[in-house]
Design a protein around this motif. Structure first.
Motif, mmCIF file in Angstrom:
data_model
loop_
_atom_site.group_PDB
_atom_site.id
_atom_site.type_symbol
_atom_site.label_atom_id
_atom_site.label_comp_id
_atom_site.label_asym_id
_atom_site.label_seq_id
_atom_site.Cartn_x
_atom_site.Cartn_y
_atom_site.Cartn_z
ATOM 1 N N LYS A 59 21.126 -33.109 52.955
ATOM 2 C CA LYS A 59 21.274 -34.337 53.748
ATOM 3 C C LYS A 59 19.929 -34.859 54.268
ATOM 4 N N LEU A 60 18.853 -34.251 53.852
ATOM 5 C CA LEU A 60 17.536 -34.753 54.259
ATOM 6 C C LEU A 60 17.373 -36.181 53.756
ATOM 7 N N GLU A 120 10.435 -26.511 48.364
ATOM 8 C CA GLU A 120 10.941 -27.888 48.411
ATOM 9 C C GLU A 120 11.718 -28.037 49.713
ATOM 10 N N THR A 121 11.627 -29.222 50.328
ATOM 11 C CA THR A 121 12.326 -29.407 51.604
ATOM 12 C C THR A 121 13.837 -29.251 51.435
ATOM 13 N N ALA A 142 10.531 -32.348 58.797
ATOM 14 C CA ALA A 142 11.818 -32.649 59.423
ATOM 15 C C ALA A 142 12.003 -31.685 60.594
ATOM 16 N N PRO A 143 11.345 -31.999 61.745
ATOM 17 C CA PRO A 143 11.316 -31.060 62.874
ATOM 18 C C PRO A 143 12.701 -30.601 63.322
ATOM 19 N N GLU A 144 13.660 -31.537 63.335
ATOM 20 C CA GLU A 144 14.998 -31.186 63.835
ATOM 21 C C GLU A 144 15.708 -30.213 62.899
ATOM 22 N N LYS A 145 15.467 -30.368 61.597
ATOM 23 C CA LYS A 145 16.257 -29.611 60.623
ATOM 24 C C LYS A 145 15.560 -28.369 60.094
ATOM 25 N N LEU A 146 14.221 -28.406 60.022
ATOM 26 C CA LEU A 146 13.538 -27.344 59.275
ATOM 27 C C LEU A 146 12.632 -26.434 60.113
#
Length: 576
Positions: free
Chosen positions: A5-6, A30-31, A405-409
């Motif tokens: 969902k990135l 990979e992100t 992606a600070p919130e997710k990763l």
């Protein structure tokens, strides 16, 4: 968490580069699949000797062979030692002094430009990385996905040496083709992110503090952290400003080389090739196996092919028996230096230390761990996280993922760091006899304000202050210039630093050194937007009320100019 969902702009390939003194490593992710961090383990090899060399890292070595640049494992083992350039990373930071009794080996580097050596080496790393990525992901994916690089640097380096590393990466052919973003992170911070992520079972809890000792090839960097949060992610703050010095495992190699030359250098047949083979055995096996419990008369076999048998010297059938007691003599001065650094870091910490985490190639040494164990308080745990050699490069990738992606990763967050020195700039201020009497000789008349003025320091950060990536420092200043001299095109500012342990001084003296020139291009601001004021002397002056914003990151600083509520990122910082 559903990483698919990135958003499109968060999709990137993150590459960590650990450019080391003796070995360098690359890892990437990979992100969309952040839990899959892949180190590069297969490297170009010289056709003559090694086949399919697989290694977590590659030697940081260069050889200029006519028009070819050979690097890492592609340098033939038969190449004369005098043509191999190694340990050149240390030349980026000539201000650091080596431990007593150790000479830096720079015979092959003499007359060579260190910036070119670093650029050539990182170009080779970058070319090999692109080849690896295309092989693993396919050319289409690599072409269509932006790359971001996180390059690690020793925390104890000056800002100039860190910036030189970044500039070399920007010039490196293997990286510059994609014009990517290049971030710097300090080596111990990268190691901490990786080591802490895998530390759940060790029972460190909120409020506990620990020292990360990142012992690599050239530098040993230390930093202390306090755990402030465990959930939803682990969060730490720096407990004390970092310390360190040049006492990595490279200096064991140098001491071994000096020992062997002194012991066997006069034997017939002892040459560069014999020395190179002996060094390789020491580096890959002996150095890593040596333990505190080895009986003094235990021996370690070093190949010395071609040397005649000599019972007295311990040479038999092309093999030299190195005694554990000699090995201890080689190790001890370097180990003592590391022990002192760890003890100093523990004693300078304002909070009690619960554990020491050893990471880095040298940090994996059993001898170092045991000597440290017997030298510090028994209540302090000593831990060697698994895969310590790759801790730094894995941590770099994790930091890069978190930035995308600070919130997710984000997996481990360093919330605050401690400033290692006072940072400030110099401005003219109205002369006040009560404060500035010691500067009386330096006062001068200001036509604009019709008063005496004097140059003083404006410190925006003081040593030991907590600095956060999310909270920029703002410095307000007024830039003036007579209108008769033409419109203002550039606003220039000098940033100074004071590394001494004293309180920040009122005015600049010999201990305050120039850190960098910051220059903002304001030529695109329309003339009629520039404020003016008539001075006491009847002349017209430009008078611009500006702010400079400084964001202190792990291993670099970002500057932005603010003028009339506009942000101008056209700010360049040139380190001196």
């Amino acid at each position: 968490m559903d990483f698919e969902k990135l958003t499109i702009d968060e999709r990137k390939i993150i590459v960590g580069i650990d450019f080391g003194t003796t070995y360098s490593g690359i890892a990437w992710a990979e992100t969309q699949r952040p839990d899959r961090r892949l180190p590069v383990t297969s490297w170009p090899v010289s056709k003559t000797i090694r086949e399919g060399e697989s290694s977590d890292k590659v030697p940081t070595k260069l050889r200029y062979n006519n028009n070819n640049i050979e690097w890492g494992f592609s340098i033939p083992m038969s190449a004369p030692t005098s043509e191999i350039i190694d340990w050149f990373k240390l030349d980026l930071e000539p201000t650091l002094t080596s431990p007593a009794g150790v000479m830096r080996n720079s015979a092959a580097r003499e007359g060579r430009n260190v910036d070119k050596l670093v650029t050539d080496y990182i170009s080779a790393l970058g070319d090999h990385l692109m080849y690896t990525l295309k092989e693993k992901l396919g050319e289409g994916v690599v072409k269509s996905t932006p790359l971001e690089f996180v390059v690690t640097v020793p925390a104890i380096w000056t800002d100039r040496a860190k910036d030189k590393t970044k500039q070399a990466c920007m010039r490196a052919a293997g990286l510059s083709t994609t014009k990517p973003l290049i971030h710097l992170i300090s080596e111990p911070e990268a190691a901490a992110i990786y080591a802490l992520h895998g530390l759940d079972p060790h029972g460190l809890k909120v409020g506990d503090s620990f020292v990360i000792c990142d012992a690599g090839g050239g530098t040993v960097d230390l930093i202390s952290y306090t755990i402030t949060k465990l959930k939803p992610i682990l969060e730490v703050t720096e407990a004390t400003p970092g310390t360190g010095s040049l006492c990595g495992s490279t200096f064991l190699n140098m001491r071994f080389r000096n020992f062997l030359k002194a012991k066997l250098g006069n034997e017939e047949g002892f040459d560069d090739e014999v020395l190179a083979e002996a060094m390789e055995k020491f580096e890959r096996t002996v150095k890593r196996q040596f333990t505190v419990n080895a009986p003094p008369d235990e021996t370690y076999i070093i190949p010395v092919g071609g040397l005649a048998n000599n019972k007295e010297l311990g040479i038999s059938r092309g093999r030299y028996s190195l005694k554990a007691s000699d090995l201890q003599m080689i190790f001890e001065p370097v180990i003592q230096e590391v022990i002192k650094l760890v003890k100093d870091q523990i004693s300078s910490s304002a909070v009690p230390i619960s554990a020491v985490l050893l990471v880095g190639g040298f940090g994996a040494s059993n001898y170092l761990k045991e000597r440290l164990r017997s030298s510090i308080d028994k209540k302090i745990k000593i831990m060697q996280p698994p895969n310590a050699w790759l801790a730094v490069v894995h941590g770099a990738v994790m930091k890069g993922l978190a930035q995308c992606a600070p919130e997710k990763l984000t997996m481990v967050k360093v919330a605050n760091r401690k400033a290692r020195k006072h940072y400030g700039t110099e401005w003219r201020t109205r002369y006040d006899e009560k404060i500035h009497s010691h500067l009386r000789e330096k006062k001068h008349w200001c036509g604009l304000d019709g008063c005496w003025k004097v140059y003083t320091m404006e410190w925006f950060i003081r040593k030991g202050d907590s600095v956060s990536e999310n909270e920029p420092f703002l410095t307000s200043f007024v830039w003036t210039g007579p209108v008769t001299q033409g419109r203002i095109k550039k606003i220039k500012m000098d940033i100074y630093a004071d590394r001494t342990p004293r309180d920040a001084p009122v005015a600049r003296d010999d201990n305050v050194s120039l850190l960098c020139h910051v220059e903002a291009d304001v030529s695109h601001i329309q003339e009629n937007l520039l404020q003016r004021r008539k001075g006491n002397d009847g002349q017209w002056y430009y008078e611009m009320n500006c702010k400079i914003e400084a964001v202190y990151l792990s291993a670099s600083t970002q500057y932005t100019l603010l003028y009339q509520n506009q942000r101008y990122n056209s700010v360049t910082a040139e380190y001196v």
